[in-house]
Enzyme design. Structure first.
Site, short mmCIF file in Angstrom:
data_model
loop_
_atom_site.label_atom_id
_atom_site.label_comp_id
_atom_site.label_asym_id
_atom_site.label_seq_id
_atom_site.Cartn_x
_atom_site.Cartn_y
_atom_site.Cartn_z
N GLU A 99 10.19 0.80 9.81
CA GLU A 99 11.35 1.91 9.98
C GLU A 99 10.22 3.12 10.54
O GLU A 99 9.88 3.12 9.32
CB GLU A 99 12.00 1.32 8.37
CG GLU A 99 13.22 1.90 8.33
CD GLU A 99 13.03 4.14 7.61
OE1 GLU A 99 13.30 4.26 8.57
OE2 GLU A 99 12.60 4.02 7.01
N GLU A 157 10.07 15.10 16.01
CA GLU A 157 10.49 14.93 14.67
C GLU A 157 10.00 16.26 14.18
O GLU A 157 8.78 15.99 13.72
CB GLU A 157 10.42 13.33 13.72
CG GLU A 157 10.75 13.10 12.90
CD GLU A 157 10.54 11.44 11.78
OE1 GLU A 157 9.78 11.37 12.61
OE2 GLU A 157 11.54 10.96 11.93
N CYS A 193 13.53 10.46 7.08
CA CYS A 193 13.73 9.80 7.96
C CYS A 193 14.89 9.99 9.09
O CYS A 193 15.72 9.51 10.15
CB CYS A 193 12.90 8.57 8.63
SG CYS A 193 13.33 7.55 7.41
N LYS A 235 0.88 -0.99 0.05
CA LYS A 235 -0.10 0.11 -0.25
C LYS A 235 0.93 1.57 -0.24
O LYS A 235 1.18 1.43 0.97
CB LYS A 235 -1.14 0.24 0.94
CG LYS A 235 -2.31 0.98 1.06
CD LYS A 235 -2.76 1.89 2.53
CE LYS A 235 -1.89 3.35 3.11
NZ LYS A 235 -1.86 3.63 2.10
P1 TAP Z 1 2.17 7.52 9.30
O1 TAP Z 1 0.50 7.97 9.10
O2 TAP Z 1 2.84 6.31 9.32
O3 TAP Z 1 1.89 6.43 7.21
C1 TAP Z 1 2.57 5.44 7.01
C2 TAP Z 1 1.75 4.73 6.35
O4 TAP Z 1 1.35 3.93 7.23
C3 TAP Z 1 0.73 5.46 5.47
O5 TAP Z 1 0.50 4.03 3.54
C4 TAP Z 1 0.16 5.47 5.69
O6 TAP Z 1 -1.38 6.09 5.17
C5 TAP Z 1 -0.09 4.09 7.12
N1 TAP Z 1 -1.32 4.23 7.74
C6 TAP Z 1 -1.83 4.91 8.73
N2 TAP Z 1 -2.47 5.20 9.51
C7 TAP Z 1 -2.08 2.97 9.69
C8 TAP Z 1 -2.75 2.28 11.08
N3 TAP Z 1 -3.44 2.47 11.45
N4 TAP Z 1 -2.38 0.72 10.01
C9 TAP Z 1 -1.05 0.65 8.83
N5 TAP Z 1 -0.66 1.98 8.05
C10 TAP Z 1 -1.83 3.13 8.53
O7 TAP Z 1 3.17 8.60 8.42
P2 TAP Z 1 2.62 9.94 8.24
O8 TAP Z 1 1.14 10.39 8.11
O9 TAP Z 1 2.83 10.04 6.40
O10 TAP Z 1 3.67 11.67 8.10
C11 TAP Z 1 3.30 11.68 9.85
C12 TAP Z 1 4.29 11.82 10.85
O11 TAP Z 1 5.63 10.33 10.56
C13 TAP Z 1 5.80 12.59 9.63
O12 TAP Z 1 5.55 13.47 10.42
C14 TAP Z 1 6.95 11.68 10.15
O13 TAP Z 1 7.37 13.24 11.44
C15 TAP Z 1 6.67 10.33 10.41
N6 TAP Z 1 7.54 10.06 9.41
C16 TAP Z 1 8.34 9.09 9.21
C17 TAP Z 1 8.57 9.03 8.03
C18 TAP Z 1 9.55 7.33 8.00
S1 TAP Z 1 10.84 6.87 6.84
N7 TAP Z 1 10.33 7.44 9.47
C19 TAP Z 1 7.95 8.39 7.33
C20 TAP Z 1 6.74 9.37 6.62
C21 TAP Z 1 6.68 9.70 8.08
P3 TAP Z 1 -2.23 6.99 4.63
O14 TAP Z 1 -0.96 7.93 3.44
O15 TAP Z 1 -3.38 6.86 3.76
O16 TAP Z 1 -2.01 7.96 5.75
#
Ligand code: TAP
Length: 460
Positions: free
Chosen positions: A234, A365, A268, A160
């Site tokens: 990760e 972060e 990240c 996904k």
């Molecule tokens: P998340 O909400 O963790 O999203 C990552 C992935 O998980 C997306 O594909 C998301 O879908 C999905 N997801 C959301 N809720 C889920 C659940 N309950 N069960 C399974 N999958 C789920 O991160 P974000 O909203 O993109 O970013 C929020 C914060 O996370 C950022 O500000 C940053 O601090 C951190 N972040 C860290 C990383 C790395 S590489 N470590 C990457 C992105 C973000 P949707 O896209 O539809 O929400």
């Protein structure tokens, strides 16, 4: 969606992906329902128990080589789509994301028929059907990081992509189809968090690989506890980039800029905390401000742009709010004088000095182009401050002393330590963290091990 070898409409609500640099709609994409997730997992199981397991490993490797070449052949298109969908500068998607994605498939293609030499016993076996959920910051690259080792090890996949960046994963699906990958070996289901949730909790999944926030990682870990399913996470980071007074300062300044402004800081492992030795702090800050003032912010499709758009309005709001806590808690904000476009989600490169360890901008972060600067006097103080975080993903050390690099690298609690460089990615090198940055490795032999069941007594 790409399900069981076909492009089909999902039963979820359509989602519209927006160009974050213009706020205009780019494409409408079909999304999955829970029933679609179930169909995809069933298709992946059928492919796993059927053609994929029966295939000689060398043949499996040939598919990965074809996919790697397919990405390289469509590199320009992928770079443009990635930049339009994500907001990152075209020079980054062109020079980093797309070539590194292709390199991951090339690297893992070579492993497919050599798994007996991976140090996991004479005949390591795949885990089965793998559910993978990826974020929006490196959409194609994260898909490659996840899919390539899973396939090399003989697993099948349901992936996904993030809700705001589904497009390059769908181009990748076309590349997989063109490579002739057997039906169901990889399924790509766009959708929001609920689709991710349905996927990671599906009983037909043998392993979950997740990249994203620590909060969601925690939920997944607790949902999987006791199920016996394999899991790698990760998650976030708050990396220290440590500059000693003997470092080549101009080179260090380049590394600091790359560490925090690459991909608008949506990384990240970004070097979001600069720890600079007190004796050179003023000099480094002066050089840094001067250098940052030359960064061009704006249209991500312009080849001269250094800092592109923030991926979404939500993320822009999060960066804005977290930065405001820096002002409230007494740090000194400096903002690049670069002009901001009238439309789109943009945040100027920002440096906070006078930061103390208790401030939120030193602990949370921010995931944006915001650098928090702290100082130290001795190496021990640098280590103590660098390790004073619940995360443990990456760190950087700038010094001309090799012995200091080795000493720091063993004292820093971070999965990756870069020396006199930052944000270098290579498929042969294991990447991952510990503590609240997650567990498990991606890349290298260790990353491969995360997709294999090792024989009894084998050394990982
Ligand atoms: P998340 O909400 O963790 O999203 C990552 C992935 O998980 C997306 O594909 C998301 O879908 C999905 N997801 C959301 N809720 C889920 C659940 N309950 N069960 C399974 N999958 C789920 O991160 P974000 O909203 O993109 O970013 C929020 C914060 O996370 C950022 O500000 C940053 O601090 C951190 N972040 C860290 C990383 C790395 S590489 N470590 C990457 C992105 C973000 P949707 O896209 O539809 O929400």
């Amino acid at each position: 969606m790409y399900l069981d070898g076909d492009f089909v409409d999902g039963q979820g609500d359509d989602l519209t992906s927006v160009n974050p640099a213009t706020e205009e709609p780019l494409a409408t994409v079909s999304t999955a329902s829970a029933a679609d997730v179930d169909r995809a997992v069933t298709a992946a199981r059928r492919a796993y128990e059927g053609p994929w397991s029966a295939m000689p490993a060398a043949e499996r490797g040939k598919y990965l080589f074809r996919i790697a070449r397919g990405i390289a052949e469509r590199a320009r298109e992928l770079a443009v789509v990635e930049t339009l969908d994500n907001g990152k500068p075209i020079k980054e998607s062109r020079d980093v994301d797309v070539p590194t994605a292709s390199a991951h498939f090339f690297y893992h293609a070579g492993w497919a028929d050599k798994l007996a030499h991976a140090g996991l016993g004479p005949a390591p076996r795949p885990l089965g059907v793998v559910g993978q959920v990826i974020p929006w910051n490196f959409p194609l690259l994260m898909a490659a990081w996840k899919i390539a080792p899973a396939l090399a090890a003989g697993n099948t996949v349901v992936l996904k992509p993030a809700e705001t960046t589904p497009l390059t994963a769908l181009v990748l699906a076309e590349i997989l189809a063109d490579a002739g990958l057997p039906d169901g070996v990889v399924n790509i289901l766009p959708g929001a968090g609920d689709v991710g949730q349905a996927l990671v909790r599906h009983p037909g999944i043998d392993k979950v690989a997740f990249t994203g926030s620590t909060e969601v990682g925690r939920q997944i870990q607790s949902a999987l506890a006791g199920t016996g399913r394999a899991l790698t996470l990760e998650l976030g980071g708050k990396a220290a980039n440590i500059v000693f007074d003997d470092a080549p300062l101009d080179q260090a300044v380049e590394g600091i800029v790359n560490g925090i402004f690459f991909n608008q800081g949506h990384v990240c492992c970004a070097g979001s905390r600069l720890l600079v030795q007190e004796s050179v702090a003023d000099e480094v800050l002066d050089k840094l401000r001067l250098r940052i003032s030359t960064l061009r912010l704006g249209d991500p499709m312009d080849k001269n742009t250094d800092v592109g758009a923030v991926n979404s309005a939500e993320q822009l709001q999060r960066i804005t709010e977290l930065s405001a806590t820096g002002d409230l808690e007494g740090a000194q904000r400096w903002t690049s004088p670069c002009p901001l476009p009238d439309r789109g989600y943009f945040f100027p490169p920002t440096v906070f000095s006078g930061v103390t360890q208790s401030m939120r901008i030193a602990r949370d972060e921010i995931f944006g182009p915001v650098l928090s600067v702290l100082t130290f006097r001795t190496p021990d103080e640098a280590v103590a401050k660098a390790n004073n975080t619940p995360y443990g993903l990456s760190a950087g050390v700038w010094t001309e002393k090799g012995s200091r690099i080795l000493g720091m690298a063993s004292a820093l609690r971070a999965g990756v330590v870069w020396a006199n460089t930052f944000n270098r990615f290579d498929p042969t090198a294991a990447f991952g963290g510990y503590r609240e940055s997650g567990f498990g490795r991606e890349g290298g032999r260790a990353g491969l091990a995360a997709y294999l069941r090792s024989d009894e007594g084998a050394q990982a």
